[in-house]
Design a protein around this motif. Structure first.
Motif, PDB file in Angstrom:
ATOM      1  N   GLU A 156      11.054   2.671   2.733  1.00  0.00           N
ATOM      2  CA  GLU A 156      12.157   3.528   2.294  1.00  0.00           C
ATOM      3  C   GLU A 156      13.437   2.720   2.107  1.00  0.00           C
ATOM      4  N   LEU A 157      13.752   1.872   3.076  1.00  0.00           N
ATOM      5  CA  LEU A 157      14.970   1.069   2.974  1.00  0.00           C
ATOM      6  C   LEU A 157      14.910   0.105   1.793  1.00  0.00           C
ATOM      7  N   PHE A 158      13.738  -0.477   1.556  1.00  0.00           N
ATOM      8  CA  PHE A 158      13.591  -1.474   0.497  1.00  0.00           C
ATOM      9  C   PHE A 158      13.619  -0.834  -0.884  1.00  0.00           C
ATOM     10  N   CYS A 159      13.022   0.328  -1.018  1.00  0.00           N
ATOM     11  CA  CYS A 159      12.874   0.944  -2.337  1.00  0.00           C
ATOM     12  C   CYS A 159      14.036   1.847  -2.734  1.00  0.00           C
ATOM     13  N   ALA A 160      14.831   2.284  -1.786  1.00  0.00           N
ATOM     14  CA  ALA A 160      15.890   3.249  -2.101  1.00  0.00           C
ATOM     15  C   ALA A 160      16.965   2.682  -3.023  1.00  0.00           C
ATOM     16  N   PRO A 161      17.497   1.479  -2.793  1.00  0.00           N
ATOM     17  CA  PRO A 161      18.561   0.980  -3.671  1.00  0.00           C
ATOM     18  C   PRO A 161      18.025   0.484  -5.004  1.00  0.00           C
ATOM     19  N   GLU A 162      18.935   0.261  -5.928  1.00  0.00           N
ATOM     20  CA  GLU A 162      18.554  -0.216  -7.255  1.00  0.00           C
ATOM     21  C   GLU A 162      18.070  -1.658  -7.219  1.00  0.00           C
ATOM     22  N   ALA A 163      18.627  -2.463  -6.313  1.00  0.00           N
ATOM     23  CA  ALA A 163      18.275  -3.881  -6.228  1.00  0.00           C
ATOM     24  C   ALA A 163      17.910  -4.231  -4.793  1.00  0.00           C
ATOM     25  N   ALA A 164      17.013  -5.204  -4.620  1.00  0.00           N
ATOM     26  CA  ALA A 164      16.595  -5.639  -3.287  1.00  0.00           C
ATOM     27  C   ALA A 164      15.993  -7.029  -3.386  1.00  0.00           C
ATOM     28  N   MET A 165      15.898  -7.699  -2.249  1.00  0.00           N
ATOM     29  CA  MET A 165      15.380  -9.066  -2.187  1.00  0.00           C
ATOM     30  C   MET A 165      14.423  -9.215  -1.014  1.00  0.00           C
ATOM     31  N   VAL A 166      13.523 -10.170  -1.141  1.00  0.00           N
ATOM     32  CA  VAL A 166      12.719 -10.661  -0.020  1.00  0.00           C
ATOM     33  C   VAL A 166      12.991 -12.154   0.110  1.00  0.00           C
ATOM     34  N   LEU A 167      13.353 -12.594   1.310  1.00  0.00           N
ATOM     35  CA  LEU A 167      13.579 -14.007   1.592  1.00  0.00           C
ATOM     36  C   LEU A 167      12.642 -14.430   2.714  1.00  0.00           C
ATOM     37  N   THR A 168      11.888 -15.487   2.502  1.00  0.00           N
ATOM     38  CA  THR A 168      10.983 -15.984   3.540  1.00  0.00           C
ATOM     39  C   THR A 168      11.472 -17.330   4.054  1.00  0.00           C
ATOM     40  N   ALA A 169      10.989 -17.673   5.252  1.00  0.00           N
ATOM     41  CA  ALA A 169      11.260 -18.981   5.841  1.00  0.00           C
ATOM     42  C   ALA A 169       9.977 -19.473   6.497  1.00  0.00           C
ATOM     43  N   ARG A 170      10.122 -20.307   7.512  1.00  0.00           N
ATOM     44  CA  ARG A 170       8.939 -20.989   8.026  1.00  0.00           C
ATOM     45  C   ARG A 170       7.936 -20.045   8.692  1.00  0.00           C
ATOM     46  N   GLY A 171       8.380 -18.906   9.191  1.00  0.00           N
ATOM     47  CA  GLY A 171       7.473 -17.999   9.882  1.00  0.00           C
ATOM     48  C   GLY A 171       6.212 -17.678   9.104  1.00  0.00           C
ATOM     49  N   PRO A 172       6.334 -17.102   7.907  1.00  0.00           N
ATOM     50  CA  PRO A 172       5.131 -16.792   7.132  1.00  0.00           C
ATOM     51  C   PRO A 172       4.547 -17.995   6.405  1.00  0.00           C
ATOM     52  N   HIS A 199       0.846  -1.205   0.000  1.00  0.00           N
ATOM     53  CA  HIS A 199       0.000   0.000   0.000  1.00  0.00           C
ATOM     54  C   HIS A 199       0.876   1.248   0.000  1.00  0.00           C
ATOM     55  N   LEU A 200       1.880   1.280   0.875  1.00  0.00           N
ATOM     56  CA  LEU A 200       2.754   2.445   0.964  1.00  0.00           C
ATOM     57  C   LEU A 200       3.598   2.620  -0.294  1.00  0.00           C
ATOM     58  N   VAL A 201       3.989   1.509  -0.925  1.00  0.00           N
ATOM     59  CA  VAL A 201       4.706   1.595  -2.196  1.00  0.00           C
ATOM     60  C   VAL A 201       3.845   2.295  -3.244  1.00  0.00           C
ATOM     61  N   VAL A 202       2.579   1.894  -3.333  1.00  0.00           N
ATOM     62  CA  VAL A 202       1.671   2.506  -4.306  1.00  0.00           C
ATOM     63  C   VAL A 202       1.431   3.969  -3.960  1.00  0.00           C
ATOM     64  N   ALA A 203       1.103   4.235  -2.694  1.00  0.00           N
ATOM     65  CA  ALA A 203       0.790   5.605  -2.275  1.00  0.00           C
ATOM     66  C   ALA A 203       1.979   6.536  -2.450  1.00  0.00           C
ATOM     67  N   GLY A 204       3.181   5.992  -2.322  1.00  0.00           N
ATOM     68  CA  GLY A 204       4.377   6.808  -2.458  1.00  0.00           C
ATOM     69  C   GLY A 204       4.900   6.914  -3.874  1.00  0.00           C
ATOM     70  N   GLY A 205       4.178   6.361  -4.836  1.00  0.00           N
ATOM     71  CA  GLY A 205       4.603   6.446  -6.224  1.00  0.00           C
ATOM     72  C   GLY A 205       5.861   5.656  -6.528  1.00  0.00           C
ATOM     73  N   ARG A 206       6.057   4.543  -5.812  1.00  0.00           N
ATOM     74  CA  ARG A 206       7.282   3.763  -5.961  1.00  0.00           C
ATOM     75  C   ARG A 206       7.092   2.499  -6.810  1.00  0.00           C
ATOM     76  N   VAL A 207       5.958   2.348  -7.454  1.00  0.00           N
ATOM     77  CA  VAL A 207       5.745   1.191  -8.321  1.00  0.00           C
ATOM     78  C   VAL A 207       6.613   1.329  -9.572  1.00  0.00           C
ATOM     79  N   ASP A 208       7.256   0.276  -9.979  1.00  0.00           N
ATOM     80  CA  ASP A 208       8.029   0.257 -11.223  1.00  0.00           C
ATOM     81  C   ASP A 208       7.046  -0.043 -12.355  1.00  0.00           C
ATOM     82  N   GLU A 209       6.453   1.028 -12.878  1.00  0.00           N
ATOM     83  CA  GLU A 209       5.366   0.875 -13.844  1.00  0.00           C
ATOM     84  C   GLU A 209       5.831   0.170 -15.119  1.00  0.00           C
TER      85      GLU A 209
END
Length: 688
Positions: free
Chosen positions: A273-289, A222-232
């Motif tokens: 902010e931390l996730f969107c600021a750099p050119e590249a980023a990752m999400v890694l999940t494990a058993r929690g979610p 939601h915050l990505v969309v509201a902040g105009g951070r979508v890579d259209e």
């Protein structure tokens, strides 16, 4: 000639390299080939004859297990399986495997179940590991490989969101990649209801209420969309389904997400902010979610975040899953899962059935259809209803400790007409068996495993097979012969490399294509990434850089919305229980609990409670606490720690007996992955 054999650790999905130095008339010494955790460094302790099984055991007329020879033991197993099949039908016989079995064993076990026994009832404990991530990855990318890039890419990205993983304890050598990430100027966000050793390394730690990871991911989107951070441009060129997913995310505004998760809005904004600021980023999940009754949708929400920001299908970006068990990846690719055939082919696909049947030399009509998922299979043991399971072959798993609602599963196992267990040690599940077969373990055999990166590696035999033990492959061959399977001689070889050569043919053209991988290549190249369709193909360390594995090449958004856990707290059970692992033990503890050094570091279960909750129930450090759910009770000492949420308690699940955490856990299943909800259940906590 060197006296050191290069091989790999027997534990988690990192599959760290190690050397074993032979010692005259003694267990080999571990020689590190990099970093090893305490479990890997002490792994040879379980090779000691005093710590493992070295003779078959058969239950006698007095009800006790007693030593027997192999002919008697295999004859008893064959009679038990065939008797149930003849009396009740093929699906009254089941096979339950494990995510620690080599690719060769997993392949042979699936073939044995479907051809020799003719049963559809086969699944494995990897269903409890990362099946939700697999389901989400398949529907988003058209392919499930835990990590679509090597671990070495992590230090080269700009930000990693690590969701529900305490890898500093579960796979400690992996922590160095995140340390390098931060040293290179990148940032680490850890999402966990506890302030774990991993969370202490983070630039930002978000501590959501257990079971609310889905809402959290939607709030960030939601915050990505509201902040105009979508890579259209990326969304338009390489994805589909965005508008529907966007609409769901916009219904999860920050203040609502704060109320659901307990994570303050300023922290949500900081994470974006931390996730969107750099050119590249990752999400890694494990058993929690993932170990939730909505685990597939939860992972899909995190994938949506990657897709919307263009963090997928590009160098040093993407979504990945940290596999848990040693062969959790390969174990589900080659046929021991209820709905799959080798090469990650689906049993319901006529072309897949025809291909595998051709390799096996049978009519496709012979192959059974999909069977029950892991928990559903275990719940059906003992024939409590028509179509129930009367005989079980258990290989490489200990569900008496590891399954949810474990006391009930133990009862179901006790009610079987016949139970055979293949194991290295006399586990809690093996103690219930009619026949226990002592099989070889990691350093006593060779075989391939596929680590969390999708890299196929070769584990090499370093010590002789102990007198009295046989490999799982030899067991399946012996049973096939005694069950009068016409093709047992060629169809079930004992030599791992021969099995792998057949696996290559069976996987050829499938999603998990191993056709170009050989033992020689693995040795020469230090492992080969699948898919690798030909011997002159280099393998595929990085997936999706040109296109995704969907029919149109586009990644698919999935529109998902938050929903509660299957069991929320109430007046009678006001506290949330979550479960997990500790540094010095592994999975059900069947092997690590036999290592003195590891037991000294982690001697038994405990209940981690916040000081506020401890004060409310009048508990002090070390007091015995009773934790009660709708399924049973567990008792363990209190460990008071401000690093956990006040509304939550934590128990590790490595121990049997009164401290068995899985006595309490909820078997509510994800509708897609059939993953049980290990991570959330409602309990009450009181002093004993």
């Amino acid at each position: 000639m060197t006296d050191i054999t290069d091989t790999h650790c027997p534990y988690c999905a990192l599959q760290c390299a190690m050397g074993l130095r032979r010692v005259p008339q003694g267990v080999p010494q571990v020689v590190e080939r990099g970093a090893l955790c305490g479990k890997g460094a002490t792994a040879t302790a379980v090779l000691n004859p005093g710590a493992r099984l070295t003779q078959p055991l058969v239950r006698g007329a007095d009800g006790e297990l007693a030593p027997a020879d192999w002919d008697e033991a295999l004859a008893r197993v064959a009679a038990g399986l065939s008797g149930a099949r003849e009396r009740y039908g093929a699906d009254a016989v089941a096979v339950f495997g494990g995510g620690g079995l080599t690719n060769e064993k997993a392949y042979a076990l699936g073939k044995f179940a479907r051809l020799v026994l003719g049963t559809s009832q086969i699944d494995y404990n990897g269903r409890f590991c990362m099946s939700s991530a697999a389901a989400a990855g398949n529907r988003a990318f058209g392919l499930d490989r835990g990590m679509p890039f090597p671990l070495a890419d992590i230090p080269r990205t700009g930000c990693v969101i690590l969701v529900g993983s305490n890898l500093a304890e579960t796979m400690p050598p992996a922590l160095r990649y995140f340390t390098e990430l931060r040293a290179n100027g990148g940032t680490l966000i850890v999402i966990d209801p506890r302030r774990t050793r991993t969370a202490e390394q983070a630039d930002l730690h978000l501590a959501p209420r257990p079971g609310t990871d889905l809402a959290l991911a939607l709030g960030l989107l939601h915050l990505v969309v509201a902040g105009g951070r979508v890579d259209e441009a990326f969304v338009a060129e390489r994805t589909s389904g965005w508008e529907e997913a966007r609409a769901e995310a916009m219904a999860h505004w920050p203040e609502l997400v704060e109320r659901i998760t307990g994570v303050p809005v300023p922290q949500l904004r900081e994470a974006v902010e931390l996730f969107c600021a750099p050119e590249a980023a990752m999400v890694l999940t494990a058993r929690g979610p993932e170990q939730q009754s909505k685990g597939t949708d939860t992972v899909s929400a995190w994938i949506n975040l990657c897709l919307a920001t263009g963090r997928a299908g590009r160098p040093y970006s993407g979504y990945g899953c940290l596999t848990g068990q040693g062969n959790g990846q390969g174990g589900r690719e080659h046929g021991q899962k209820a709905d799959q055939l080798p090469g990650y082919r689906m049993l319901t696909d006529p072309a897949a059935r025809a291909h595998v049947a051709g390799v096996w030399g049978v009519d496709p009509a012979v192959l059974p259809g999909p069977g029950r998922s892991a928990y559903e299979l275990l719940e059906a043991l003992g024939g409590p209803h028509p179509g129930g399971i009367r005989a079980l072959l258990l290989m490489g798993s200990n569900p008496v400790v590891s399954a949810p609602r474990a006391a009930h599963i133990e009862e179901r196992m006790r009610s079987l007409d016949f139970l055979a267990v293949c194991d290295v040690v006399l586990s809690e599940s093996a103690r219930l068996a009619d026949v226990v077969l002592p099989v070889t373990q990691w350093a006593e055999e060779s075989g391939t495993l596929t680590n969390l990166e999708g890299r196929v590696q070769l584990r090499r035999q370093a010590v002789p097979v102990p007198d009295g033990c046989r490999s799982d492959l030899a067991v399946l061959r012996g049973l096939a012969r005694r069950l009068d399977f016409a093709g047992w001689e060629e169809g079930f070889p004992e030599e791992p490399e021969r099995v792998f050569e057949e696996l290559r043919r069976a996987s050829a053209g499938g999603k998990a294509d191993y056709a170009g991988i050989t033992y020689g290549r693995i040795t020469a190249e230090g492992g080969v990434f699948w898919p690798c369709p030909a011997e002159d193909h280099p393998g595929t360390p990085r997936l999706f850089l040109d296109r995704f594995a969907t029919p149109d090449g586009r990644a698919r958004f999935t529109a998902v919305g938050h929903r509660p856990a299957a069991e929320e707290p109430d007046a009678e059970y006001p506290v949330l229980l979550t479960t997990g692992r500790v540094l010095a033990q592994y999975q059900s503890g069947a092997q690590t609990r036999r290592v003195a050094e590891l037991n000294a570091a982690a001697p038994g279960p405990f209940v981690q409670v916040h000081p506020r909750l401890a004060a409310a129930i009048g508990a002090a450090e070390g007091d015995r606490l009773v934790v009660v759910s709708r399924r049973g009770r567990a008792v363990a000492p209190a460990r008071i720690d401000a690093g956990i949420r006040p509304d939550t308690v934590f128990m590790p699940f490595h121990w049997p007996g009164e401290g068995r955490a899985n006595t309490l856990t909820n078997p509510a299943l994800d509708p897609t992955s059939r993953m049980p909800e290990f991570k959330i259940c409602a309990v009450r906590v009181e002093r004993e």
